[in-house]
Design a protein around this motif. Sequence first.
Motif, PDB file in Angstrom:
ATOM      1  N   SER A   1      19.018   9.108 -26.878  1.00 19.42           N
ATOM      2  CA  SER A   1      20.003   8.527 -26.367  1.00 19.42           C
ATOM      3  C   SER A   1      21.565   8.936 -26.980  1.00 19.42           C
ATOM      4  O   SER A   1      22.518   9.235 -26.454  1.00 19.42           O
ATOM      5  N   GLU A   2      21.537   8.976 -28.292  1.00 15.95           N
ATOM      6  CA  GLU A   2      22.514   9.555 -28.984  1.00 15.95           C
ATOM      7  C   GLU A   2      22.997  10.786 -28.879  1.00 15.95           C
ATOM      8  O   GLU A   2      24.162  11.086 -28.828  1.00 15.95           O
TER       9      GLU A   2
ATOM     10  N   LYS B   1      26.557  14.715 -26.176  1.00 16.57           N
ATOM     11  CA  LYS B   1      26.582  15.808 -25.285  1.00 16.57           C
ATOM     12  C   LYS B   1      27.846  15.514 -24.228  1.00 16.57           C
ATOM     13  O   LYS B   1      28.752  16.245 -24.054  1.00 16.57           O
ATOM     14  N   ARG B   2      27.837  14.461 -23.770  1.00 19.33           N
ATOM     15  CA  ARG B   2      28.805  13.846 -23.029  1.00 19.33           C
ATOM     16  C   ARG B   2      30.142  13.834 -23.568  1.00 19.33           C
ATOM     17  O   ARG B   2      31.194  14.357 -23.145  1.00 19.33           O
TER      18      ARG B   2
END
Length: 60
Positions: free
Chosen positions: A5-6, A11-12
């Motif tokens: 999730s990190e 990436k976002r």
Amino acid sequence: MLAVSEVARLKRDVEQLSAAIRLDKAGSKTALTLKDRRAIKSEIDWCIQELDELRGRLTG
């Protein structure tokens, strides 16, 4: 899996930074100064170094 999730969040964040830099370089009123560009480049270089070290830990 916290790491997965990190990475997705990272990436976002990189996509958002890329968009912001594109906008700031497009001749807008908030265009980056040379000092700002150098500071951002330095921070990006640091991030790349940290990511490279993490990649090494995963492959080692």
